[in-house]
Design a protein around this motif. Sequence first.
Motif: not given
Length: 214
Positions: A124-147
């Motif tokens: 997922h992408s999030s913005k830092s205080h410098h408004t720069k897009v930072v891509v950070e890994p996250r665990e996907i949910t069990s529902e997303e995994r199933a889909m």
Amino acid sequence: MNCEVCHLKELEVELFEIPEVLRCILHTIIFHRALGPIRPKDIDSELFEITYVQCGDAEIERKIDEKIDEFIGRAEKHPNRKSQICLSFYEVKQKLATWFTNKIERLCWEQWYINLNVVHSKTHSSKSHHTKVVVEPREITSEERAMSRAALERALRDVLFQIIKFVDEKKEHIPAIPKESITFPYEIRSSWDSSSGMDMFKRMLQTGHPSMLS
């Protein structure tokens, strides 16, 4: 010699899904081009609600697993990249080259291109205080995994039906059956291989996006 070519539907897979996907596809193709005698063995996939058939030959299983391991090793070094695996069936011919030696020639009569888009887990992408897009890994949910798993399973089933349709429709190009062999001679290479990679790249430049069977 007429060489029939089949480009299979592209599948989007994660690294851990590659072994099951490739085993299912490669064994299905080789089984349908097998000779005899063989001992068909039903295999229930560990990841999908799919059963496929192997020839029941230890050497075929070893060769396929070896090629899959090689492919995964290279895919790990080149994440988020599309690639191909080519399974080629060929006929061995001997040609008289000189008075003293014979030249062995391999004539390819069928090629299967397995198209994979290898991706890593969703981010997922999030913005830092410098408004720069930072891509950070996250665990996907069990529902997303199933889909995601269900979508890949449907796509894999489509590929298996594509294989069955091709082998049912394309038979006239098959050469004479070699003696004392379980399968026709075959070779498995990937776009990571230096020699075949350039050939695949040239083919894509000439033909454009791989054509799909309806």
